[in-house]
Design an enzyme around this catalytic site. Sequence first.
Site, short mmCIF file in Angstrom:
data_model
loop_
_atom_site.label_atom_id
_atom_site.label_comp_id
_atom_site.label_asym_id
_atom_site.label_seq_id
_atom_site.Cartn_x
_atom_site.Cartn_y
_atom_site.Cartn_z
N LYS A 206 0.84 -1.20 0.00
CA LYS A 206 0.00 0.00 0.00
C LYS A 206 0.88 1.25 0.00
CE LYS A 206 -3.53 2.30 2.75
NZ LYS A 206 -4.53 2.21 3.80
N GLU A 212 10.47 -4.61 4.63
CA GLU A 212 10.55 -6.02 4.25
C GLU A 212 10.26 -6.20 2.76
OE1 GLU A 212 8.93 -4.75 6.82
OE2 GLU A 212 8.93 -6.09 8.55
N GLY A 267 -4.95 -1.94 4.87
CA GLY A 267 -4.19 -3.10 4.37
C GLY A 267 -4.87 -4.42 4.67
N ARG A 268 -5.36 -4.58 5.90
CA ARG A 268 -5.95 -5.86 6.29
C ARG A 268 -7.36 -6.05 5.75
NH1 ARG A 268 -4.77 -2.43 10.32
NH2 ARG A 268 -6.41 -1.55 11.63
N GLU A 353 -4.96 -6.59 14.66
CA GLU A 353 -4.44 -5.27 14.29
C GLU A 353 -5.58 -4.23 14.36
OE1 GLU A 353 -2.54 -4.12 10.32
OE2 GLU A 353 -0.76 -4.70 11.43
N HIS A 384 -5.48 -33.14 17.56
CA HIS A 384 -4.37 -33.96 18.06
C HIS A 384 -3.24 -33.09 18.60
CE1 HIS A 384 -6.11 -37.73 16.62
NE2 HIS A 384 -6.65 -36.94 15.69
N LYS A 504 9.22 -0.54 14.22
CA LYS A 504 9.78 -0.21 12.90
C LYS A 504 10.85 0.86 13.04
CE LYS A 504 5.60 -0.95 10.11
NZ LYS A 504 4.61 -0.32 9.28
O1 F6P Z 1 3.09 -2.83 9.80
C1 F6P Z 1 1.75 -3.08 9.66
C2 F6P Z 1 1.28 -2.74 8.28
O2 F6P Z 1 1.20 -1.37 8.13
C3 F6P Z 1 -0.04 -3.40 8.00
O3 F6P Z 1 -1.11 -2.70 8.47
C4 F6P Z 1 0.01 -3.55 6.52
O4 F6P Z 1 -0.93 -4.47 6.07
C5 F6P Z 1 1.44 -3.99 6.35
O5 F6P Z 1 2.16 -3.23 7.29
C6 F6P Z 1 2.02 -3.81 4.97
O6 F6P Z 1 1.96 -2.50 4.55
P1 F6P Z 1 2.16 -2.10 3.05
O7 F6P Z 1 1.08 -2.72 2.26
O8 F6P Z 1 2.12 -0.60 3.02
O9 F6P Z 1 3.51 -2.61 2.61
#
Ligand code: F6P
Length: 542
Positions: A206, A212, A267-268, A353, A384, A504
Amino acid sequence: MTSPSETPAWKALAEHAEQMQRRGLRELFAEDPDRGERLAVDALGLYLDYSKNLVSDETLGLLCELAKSCGLRARTEAMFAGEKINVTEGRAVLHTALRAPRGAVIEVDGENVVPEVHAVLDRMADFAERLRGGAWRGHTGRRIRNVINIGIGGSDLGPVMAYEALRHYADPELHLGFVSNVDGTDFAETIRGLDAEETLFIVCSKTFTTQETLTNARSARAWLLAALGDEAAVAKHFVAVSTNAEEVVGFGIDPANMFGFWDWVGGRYSYDSAVGLSLMVAIGPERFREMLAGFRAMDEHFRSAPFEQNMPVLLALLGIWYTNFFGAETHAVLPYDQYLWRFAAYLQQLDMESNGKRVDLEGRYVDYQTGPIIWGEPGTNGQHAFYQLIHQGTKLIPCDFIGFCQSLNPRGEHHDLLMANFFAQSEALAFGKSEEEVAAEGVASELVSHRSFPGNRPSNTLLAERLTPECLGKLVALYEHKVFVQGTIWNVNSFDQWGVELGKVLARRIAPELSGETEPEPDHDGSTNALIRHYRARRARQ
Ligand code: F6P
């Protein structure tokens, strides 16, 4: 708004809970032989049985009263209308617009967003068809056979959960992969054995600033260029999904290969936007649209059904009952379908979240519990592993059982056995086996307490005919709205996530301390300093 714990309904529920804690499910079922049929909702092809909950009609009435006194209807309408209910970020919350029909009008800042939503869906469909049909080729003219989504959080969990859920419908000629973790192992193992000439990456973020994702995307580009040796290859092997065109271009992806979405999609809550591009490539645009129709059907149900018949509202209220009046801390989601093996992981982000908050919309610290810990695994594997604790442990763990009447892979007696376990577990949890019953079976007296089951462990059962794209859309929207209802009652903002920021920021500060040339003495607390020194010493020896 007044705190929910100050409302008469909350106070009445607290008193009523004391009585209900003394009652048992055996007794409740004995008093009302129709309970199993009565406390159920049969709508949209989903059958929700909530009779195995520690509730009476009075409980349900009070819970609905609580929802009313917390202004649930008005807040729901505000969300659907595009009001900026995400107040800490000044944004509308309009994931429901992602599945609105073409002709609908939903305005944000005076602009109808629906045409844009459909324009992106159409572009996605065009891309997906070209890729699936072989018209979109790699740099060397080879057909794309591997599609790798690079993203994390909402830009990964939704697509991967839905791809796994619907892989029965996926094009078997295409291999889908998902890279999320910044651990290089994730990338290495995902691309192991893949041919760069036949591989396309979807960089999904987003913000397009997530450490990452960008680290993985840079590694993907380096891997591709090492194999193909030509910068021009990027255009044929990378597309982006983002709200941030500037960063996408900065990364080197042609804006013509970017699929956009909007800041009013969290995002979620986003995998039914362009974030679901990998899914659409896998299952095709038509199935994707069927899934959107499922989402839409649940949206309409949520918006119009009376609370007493409203599936998301009922699930939410029952969750509140256990969280706030029975001291439950966790909630298990137990799908009896292997295809839903990532469903609980997806719901963890959606729920935790969203409602993992301790400050209300007015900025006050809450004096009641909010979002529970969500967890789960598909049945029968969980049986199990951890069900022992649910049956006989000291904690109350409400569960959602999700099952299907038809298997997508009918094979001998498998499905009936699976479903026999499905029905048996909620029955055992609810009704248990008393010490008298155990003793009557001739069990040695010293083992009776060990072998008896207390029962009264509540659960919901969701039964659908078949796991189709449409059904998945309904299930996901059901949980989205459940989370919304709970957030409304707890009076928290379910749409921000400030809690992820501090880690972060600290990671950004520590990263150069680990990899810099000079590696100055770390300047953190004593524990972190020692850990960094320990790491550096061993890392250097590698
Ligand atoms: O760190 C949490 C977050 O902001 C989530 O809410 C989001 O889904 C995820 O990181 C990834 O964010 P992006 O889509 O901006 O890379």
